[in-house]
Design a protein around this motif. Structure first.
Motif, short mmCIF file in Angstrom:
data_model
loop_
_atom_site.label_atom_id
_atom_site.label_comp_id
_atom_site.label_asym_id
_atom_site.label_seq_id
_atom_site.Cartn_x
_atom_site.Cartn_y
_atom_site.Cartn_z
N LEU A 1 46.24 33.73 41.29
CA LEU A 1 46.52 33.84 39.85
C LEU A 1 46.23 35.26 39.34
O LEU A 1 46.94 35.77 38.47
CB LEU A 1 45.71 32.82 39.07
N TRP B 1 49.04 37.43 40.41
CA TRP B 1 50.21 37.14 39.57
C TRP B 1 50.09 37.84 38.23
O TRP B 1 51.05 38.45 37.75
CB TRP B 1 50.33 35.63 39.39
N ARG C 1 48.32 33.56 31.87
CA ARG C 1 49.14 34.52 31.10
C ARG C 1 48.48 34.89 29.79
O ARG C 1 48.58 36.04 29.34
CB ARG C 1 50.51 33.91 30.83
N TYR D 1 49.11 28.42 34.81
CA TYR D 1 49.80 29.70 34.66
C TYR D 1 49.84 30.14 33.20
O TYR D 1 49.80 31.34 32.90
CB TYR D 1 51.20 29.61 35.25
#
Length: 465
Positions: free
Chosen positions: A202, A205, A432, A428
């Protein structure tokens, strides 16, 4: 066998439930300790980046904890509906161990998790740190009791049978049965690797999207280093676990290796299509003496064969392939974590090649794959026994009809698919939105209630993204 056999359907249903459930404890067991590490790093450095990391991952911990609790309830129901023979036979052992898990671990987690989530500006800093420690300890204590029961089902000890019912004679022997230390250690490290790749994936990402904040760089570096250090330890622990399994459950080892004849210089089969009916392997690719060397540490060591356990060994295909999936994912973890650790150690996180960051992002949930494969090997590997040598699986199933089991199984699968998709989507989304604004100067209470220090969050942590 009839595809609608109630026994097969009940086994599939329990497998579906436990597969869904195990995903979340696998995260919370180690994530609690990761959160404690973030908190201690903040206490030592007063660097707000560590608190940014804590604020993000405590939300993920809370979400995972809630999912684990809800999915665990459905499993307990099945002991009474689909498997009444289990508690009737071994309830004097299983019942207390499950109760100890609830009375010690679950209450510890549930009580102090609230302080972790909402106590930032309401309790002294040391209280909040202690709450994090207690929750982390609670997750490990929970794993201890569950693994103790599961290991006892694999290698039962400290009991006697009176009137067809199991009674405890030595609780020390029951809890610390022959396979328990190996299984517990293996599971705890598996959880740590799962969380390491979850955090690294994560974080990678987020870094690929917008560079992330300093907290992203810290967690990415820490997670990669943790994974790189833990993989060799897990290889050693797995080797010791294999030696223990060879001693106490040789038929499981034989199925994992698809080894039909007891023999020295047993080959390590890399690829094959096991044929249970013909009791042979097709399209076999093997390394001579490899299995003997790995399993006995001697090239001439004797490896047990399945033909010594006809009618009393697990199905070969699921164990053979499940073990290789677990090992294959482990090798990928080793290569990627070491490569990433080497790049980060040489040039820092910002110089990490983007292709390597993408690989880390793709490996976000690799720990789940390895854990499920290993869990299937463990659980299928004791068949046809539910409790080895004590209770066969077929003797524990309840009288529920196949139609009822099939309908509830279909409902479970549909609900689990929706919940798992939502869970991953929320993860996610949290990632974010987890980047703190560069000019934010939140406050955090330190020695006493109401004390404030720039650079740390003051508002209670919100669970909602």
């Amino acid at each position: 066998m009839d595809a609608l056999d109630p026994l097969i359907l009940a086994r599939i249903q329990f497998a579906a439930n436990i597969s869904f459930h195990i995903l979340f404890p696998t995260i919370t067991i180690a994530l609690g300790w990761a959160l404690l590490g973030f908190k201690l790093a903040y206490n030592r450095t007063r660097d707000a980046a560590w608190m940014d990391a804590y604020r993000l991952w405590v939300k993920i911990f809370a979400l995972s904890f809630a999912m684990g609790v809800v999915s665990g309830i459905t499993m307990s129901f099945q002991f009474g509906t689909n498997w009444p023979g289990y508690m009737e036979k071994v309830g004097n052992v299983a019942g207390p161990l499950l109760a100890y898990e609830v009375l010690t671990a679950f209450f510890l987690e549930a009580v102090f998790l609230g302080i972790m989530l909402f106590g930032f500006s309401r309790v002294p800093n040391w209280v909040h740190t202690m709450a994090t420690l207690l929750v982390a300890g609670g997750t490990t204590l929970s794993a201890f009791w569950i693994i103790a029961l599961n290991s006892w089902m694999q290698t039962p000890a400290g009991y006697e049978i009176r009137g067809g019912v199991v009674h405890a004679t030595d609780w020390w022997a029951i809890i610390f049965n022959p396979s328990m230390p190996y299984r517990l250690t293996h599971m705890l490290i598996a959880s740590a690797l799962t969380v390491s790749f979850l955090i690294a994936g994560l974080s990678a990402w987020r870094w690929l999207r917008d560079g992330g904040g300093e907290g992203v760089r810290r967690t990415l570096k820490a997670a990669v280093y943790a994974a790189a250090l833990l993989i060799p330890v897990q290889i050693f622990v797995g080797d010791q676990h294999g030696l223990n399994t060879l001693e106490h459950q040789p038929q499981k080892i034989a199925a994992m290796e698809a080894n039909w004849e007891t023999q020295p210089h047993a080959p390590l089969i890399l690829f094959a299509i096991p044929d249970g009916k013909a009791r042979t392997n097709h399209m076999e690719i093997a390394i001579p003496s490899g299995a003997s060397l790995i399993l006995t540490h001697h090239a001439a060591g004797v490896v047990p064969g399945l033909n010594d356990y006809i009618g009393n060994h697990p199905p070969v295909g699921p164990l053979f392939w499940g073990f290789r999936v677990m090992v294959g994912i482990g090798v990928l973890m080793l290569l990627i974590s070491w490569l990433a650790a080497w790049h980060i150690a040489r040039r820092g996180v910002d110089a990490l090649p983007r292709w390597l960051a993408r690989l880390l992002a793709l490996m976000t949930f690799a720990g789940w794959g390895a854990t499920l494969a290993g869990w299937y090997v463990t659980e299928i590997g004791r068949q046809p026994w539910l409790v080895t040598g004590v209770l066969k699986t077929a003797d524990a199933v309840g009288p529920v009809g196949s139609t009822m089991v099939a309908s509830s199984l279909t409902l479970y699968l549909a609900v689990y698919a929706v919940l798992l998709t939502a869970y991953v989507a929320v993860l996610y989304r949290l990632a974010r939105l987890g980047k703190a604004a560069p000019d934010s100067k939140p406050m955090f209470p330190l020695p006493g209630v109401g004390a404030e220090v720039p650079g740390a969050p003051a508002a209670p942590l919100e669970v909602k993204p």
